[in-house]
Design an enzyme around this catalytic site. Structure first.
Site, PDB file in Angstrom:
ATOM      1  N   THR A   1      56.211  60.751  36.663  1.00  0.00           N
ATOM      2  CA  THR A   1      56.722  59.740  37.764  1.00  0.00           C
ATOM      3  C   THR A   1      57.109  60.432  39.101  1.00  0.00           C
ATOM      4  O   THR A   1      57.881  61.340  38.834  1.00  0.00           O
ATOM      5  CB  THR A   1      57.935  58.762  37.477  1.00  0.00           C
TER       6      THR A   1
ATOM      7  N   LEU B   1      64.057  60.947  36.413  1.00  0.00           N
ATOM      8  CA  LEU B   1      62.527  59.990  36.396  1.00  0.00           C
ATOM      9  C   LEU B   1      61.719  60.997  35.492  1.00  0.00           C
ATOM     10  O   LEU B   1      62.200  62.003  35.156  1.00  0.00           O
ATOM     11  CB  LEU B   1      61.956  60.239  37.939  1.00  0.00           C
ATOM     12  N   ASP B   2      60.897  60.231  34.798  1.00  0.00           N
ATOM     13  CA  ASP B   2      59.955  60.729  33.931  1.00  0.00           C
ATOM     14  C   ASP B   2      59.123  61.851  34.642  1.00  0.00           C
ATOM     15  O   ASP B   2      58.955  61.901  35.873  1.00  0.00           O
ATOM     16  CB  ASP B   2      58.917  59.540  33.320  1.00  0.00           C
ATOM     17  N   LYS B   3      58.628  62.663  33.607  1.00  0.00           N
ATOM     18  CA  LYS B   3      57.895  63.916  34.231  1.00  0.00           C
ATOM     19  C   LYS B   3      56.560  63.342  35.184  1.00  0.00           C
ATOM     20  O   LYS B   3      56.533  64.145  36.066  1.00  0.00           O
ATOM     21  CB  LYS B   3      57.272  64.511  32.932  1.00  0.00           C
TER      22      LYS B   3
ATOM     23  N   ARG C   1      57.596  51.149  31.898  1.00  0.00           N
ATOM     24  CA  ARG C   1      56.199  51.534  31.218  1.00  0.00           C
ATOM     25  C   ARG C   1      56.296  50.602  29.961  1.00  0.00           C
ATOM     26  O   ARG C   1      55.314  49.964  29.766  1.00  0.00           O
ATOM     27  CB  ARG C   1      56.240  52.949  30.863  1.00  0.00           C
TER      28      ARG C   1
END
Length: 258
Positions: A112, A108-110, A209
């Site tokens: 998120t 997962l993105d930082k 995104r």
């Protein structure tokens, strides 16, 4: 006849200005390294706007707000899989280091939050799980709050071009990118923003995104893709299901409409 805008002068930097991380360190009585780490993580804001540059020159009278790092919670664990409730502001790799017997199944993105899965690397279950991701047999549901009003379900299938360097950036292509499929359903509308339920068939870098920015409804807090500033990117991995496992993690309070 077109009128020309007169450029506004840049704001003057006070003669007694100091670097942001040094000011923060003084005010909070912490080390410069600790202050810089808080800023780099995205945990520091000024008047509701995230402070992005630790070396920015600021007035000594600047008031900082520091957001606390939420706790890491274990949702489920057995011999095959470890499901973690990932807080924002930590990378997936940082969390994996806290569990040395486990390895990341996905990322997962930082900023998120939500369900992050770890497995025993190269185990029989690992190979089965990777095959499920490859065959697009994994259910992945997210919650996001986006700018503007979306009243109907939409399927977004624009191909993506992923540019990788010091950081990844994703561009939407008309025909020559990689396949990506995002399905969005509005859940709640208020204050010129919409809470969405999002299902993704594919799991490309920054897919959600980039796709939401592409339809002119960027995620709030996602300034990288044109969203309005906020304390974080309002994207949460709520559900994931594969190989008879089904996990759910409720969104944090910032996803509640007032």
């Amino acid at each position: 006849m077109k009128t020309q805008k007169i450029p506004q002068p840049l704001p003057k930097i006070p003669s007694n200005a100091q670097k942001a991380y040094k000011l923060l360190a003084l005010q909070e009585k912490i080390s410069n390294n600790e202050a810089k780490s808080l800023i780099d993580r995205g945990l520091v804001s000024i008047q509701g706007k995230k402070l992005k540059i630790a070396r920015a020159l600021l007035s000594p009278h600047t008031h900082f707000k520091i957001q606390k790092l939420p706790p890491i919670k274990t949702i489920f664990q057995d011999e095959n899989i470890l499901a973690i409730s990932k807080p924002p502001f930590l990378t997936s790799e940082e969390i994996a280091k806290l569990y040395p017997q486990w390895a990341l199944l996905h990322r997962l993105d930082k900023e998120t939050s939500g369900i992050l899965l770890l497995i025993k690397e190269n185990s029989p279950f690992h190979f089965k799980a990777k095959e499920e991701f490859k065959k697009e047999q994994v259910l992945k549901q997210y919650i996001a709050i986006v700018e503007g009003i979306i009243e109907e379900e939409q399927d977004i299938t624009a191909p993506l071009i992923i540019q990788k360097g010091n950081f990844a950036k994703v561009l939407v292509s008309k025909n020559n990118g990689i396949k990506a499929h995002t399905q969005i359903t509005p859940l709640e509308i208020g204050g010129k923003k919409t809470k969405l339920e999002i299902l993704i068939k594919t799991g490309r870098t920054h897919q959600i995104r980039a796709h939401l920015a592409h339809i002119k409804h960027p995620i709030i807090g996602d300034t990288f893709y044109g969203g309005k500033p906020a304390s974080r990117i309002l994207l949460h991995a709520q559900k994931i299901a594969l190989l008879n496992y089904n996990f759910e993690d409720s969104p944090p309070k910032e996803f509640n409409f007032q």
